[in-house]
Design an enzyme around this catalytic site. Structure first.
Site, short mmCIF file in Angstrom:
data_model
loop_
_atom_site.label_atom_id
_atom_site.label_comp_id
_atom_site.label_asym_id
_atom_site.label_seq_id
_atom_site.Cartn_x
_atom_site.Cartn_y
_atom_site.Cartn_z
CD GLU A 290 -2.73 -0.78 2.63
OE1 GLU A 290 -3.62 -0.21 2.93
OE2 GLU A 290 -2.42 -1.66 3.47
CD1 TRP A 354 -4.16 -7.55 7.76
CD2 TRP A 354 -3.58 -6.96 9.94
NE1 TRP A 354 -5.28 -7.63 8.58
CE2 TRP A 354 -4.81 -7.30 9.67
CE3 TRP A 354 -3.01 -6.42 10.93
CZ2 TRP A 354 -5.56 -7.07 10.95
CZ3 TRP A 354 -3.75 -6.21 11.93
CH2 TRP A 354 -5.01 -6.53 12.27
CG ASP A 356 -7.45 -1.56 3.19
OD1 ASP A 356 -7.74 -1.60 4.52
OD2 ASP A 356 -7.79 -0.96 2.63
CG HIS A 402 -1.37 5.08 11.24
ND1 HIS A 402 -0.95 4.55 9.94
CD2 HIS A 402 -0.36 5.69 11.69
CE1 HIS A 402 0.39 4.88 9.63
NE2 HIS A 402 0.78 5.42 10.64
CB CYS A 403 -4.40 0.29 9.02
SG CYS A 403 -6.40 0.83 9.37
NE ARG A 409 -5.07 -2.62 7.19
CZ ARG A 409 -4.47 -2.18 6.19
NH1 ARG A 409 -3.56 -3.07 5.64
NH2 ARG A 409 -4.69 -1.19 5.57
CB THR A 410 -6.72 0.94 13.27
OG1 THR A 410 -5.75 1.45 12.50
CG2 THR A 410 -6.77 1.72 14.71
#
Length: 468
Positions: A290, A354, A356, A402-403, A409-410
């Site tokens: 990302e 990981w 999104d 944060h993601c 995820r957060t």
């Protein structure tokens, strides 16, 4: 020619054995592998071939309402991690099982098709042995549209209920309404309890959905962009700074800061927040792919040294930690310097693989939560030994998490950290998710599979899903 389930499975399996599993399938009479490109999650509008869509829809027609086991979904997750694209909208139906609601593209890899078709063959075989028990089989009738069949199976069994009263919701619709309780005869972790939990959380999510210029949420000022996503906003009452999409979160006794991945224009403010907070750990859950995707505009701010306005940052990698299932955490130290201010050192935990809008397993989630907690505790002890005033300030020494958007995820990680804290033993999953949503936005714990992980962790602790 419409291929039968067994014929389709046989052709797909043959191609997978020929090492074409990562290729997308295409169908014109018979199944073939599209070897010209890898899976990209394309739709017809964005470049998928019609033959790829025909293949994906043909597989989908055979797997409507098929129950996928945890092993099946784990195999699909492996594909998601490999391609960094989540192609499947799944819904939990209890006991760790799921059904496929829809595809997110017009493509499907042959390996994923094999997983889904084998699940369909298992269920078909089981149905033959239990013809009289048709109530246990919800197989898709020939000629019924796929989405209609799925929808009839997935409709909630209970009507939506209003959100419960809690002290932080005086400014929100539904505050102070009577609480509903699950029937005492319902299994505390069964399908009925899960459906009830989903219903209550959906109602809260809808209640918190932002309107245009909604006064409940922070609004951009001075022409600067504030939010990465228009629908993922920042609760005004708990905002950390006026120029960041970041919120103070307190779930039970667990205090954190949840935020979006900072925009390029927000980096100086983001670093200032990290320094002023005396951040004991920064957990970055956005994947490396990302960050590398220039379309997303995600500056690589924590792995590189640089200067941002009046702030200078030095980054140094310290170690790598395996969390299980191939998920890795890279550890860094950020040193933040600004003239006239104390130099602040911030430990960083970065989970780089990981994807999104997905969930990692409950075991990986527990390992990650423990790593973040231990890192934060070590740093807090350092500040305490030095007599820092931040120790007595509830707004400081909070892990910052944060993601990309700071909601999926957060929130999965924050929920696990909350369950790691013995002081929160009386909190239900409903409590934890509701508090996160009220204090940040209604999308916290974004995906059903992320909620499923929190449910599994709660079940392992004997923690209730619902408030009684």
């Amino acid at each position: 020619m419409n291929l039968s389930l067994s014929d389709l499975h046989r052709q797909v399996s043959r191609l997978v054995q020929q090492e074409s599993g990562d290729c997308t399938g295409k169908l014109r009479g018979n199944v073939a592998a599209n070897k010209e490109t890898t899976f990209q999650g394309l739709t017809i509008a964005s470049g998928a071939r019609e033959s790829e869509k025909v293949f994906a829809q043909t597989v989908l027609s055979h797997v409507a309402n098929i129950v996928l086991t945890q092993e099946d979904t784990a195999k699909l997750l492996q594909s998601t991690v490999k391609h960094n694209l989540n192609n499947y909208e799944l819904r939990s139906v209890g006991n760790g099982n799921s059904v496929l609601v829809s595809l997110r593209s017009d493509q499907m890899t042959l390996q994923d098709a094999k997983v889904l078709l084998e699940a369909a063959l298992r269920q078909e075989s089981g149905a033959r042995g239990h013809v009289s028990s048709h109530s246990h089989s919800v197989l898709h009738a020939p000629g019924t549209p796929v989405r209609e069949g799925l929808r009839s199976h997935l409709d909630p069994r209970t009507p939506p209920l209003p959100p419960r009263e809690r002290p932080h919701t005086s400014g929100h619709h539904g505050a102070g309404e009577a609480r509903a309780t699950a029937p005492s005869t319902v299994s505390p972790y069964g399908p009925e309890a899960r459906a009830e939990l989903s219903s209550r959380l959906t109602t809260l999510r809808n209640t918190l959905a932002p309107a245009t210029n909604d006064p409940r949420y922070l609004q951009a000022c001075g022409g600067e962009k504030l939010n990465r996503f228009r629908d993922i906003q920042c609760c005004r009452q708990t905002a950390v700074r006026a120029d960041l999409n970041a919120n103070y979160i307190q779930v039970g006794n667990t205090r954190t800061i949840a935020c979006q991945y900072p925009l390029q224009s927000q980096l100086e403010s983001h670093f200032r927040m990290l320094a002023e907070n005396r951040t004991p750990v920064l957990a970055v859950l956005a994947s490396s792919s990302e960050i590398a995707n220039q379309r997303f505009g995600m500056p690589d701010y924590f792995r590189q040294s640089g200067t941002y306005g009046s702030i200078t940052v030095e980054s140094k990698m310290t170690q790598q930690v395996g969390l299980g299932d191939g998920i890795m955490a890279d550890m860094y130290t950020l040193t933040i310097r600004e003239a006239g201010q104390k130099t602040i050192s911030v430990p960083v935990v970065h989970v780089g693989n990981w994807p999104d809008q997905t969930a990692v397993s409950s075991e990986v989630t527990k390992a990650l939560a423990s790593l973040v907690d231990q890192t934060a505790e070590t740093k807090r002890n350092m500040y305490e030994s030095k007599g820092s005033s931040a120790v007595a300030d509830d707004s400081k020494l909070r892990p910052v998490i944060h993601c990309r958007a700071g909601v999926g995820r957060t929130a999965q990680l924050i929920g696990a950290m909350c369950m790691n804290d013995s002081r929160n033993s009386q909190l239900s999953v409903e409590d934890m998710v509701s508090q996160m949503r009220v204090q940040r936005n209604g999308i916290m714990v974004q995906k059903d599979e992320q909620l499923d992980v929190l449910i599994k962790l709660a079940e392992g602790q004997g923690r209730p899903l619902l408030n009684s």
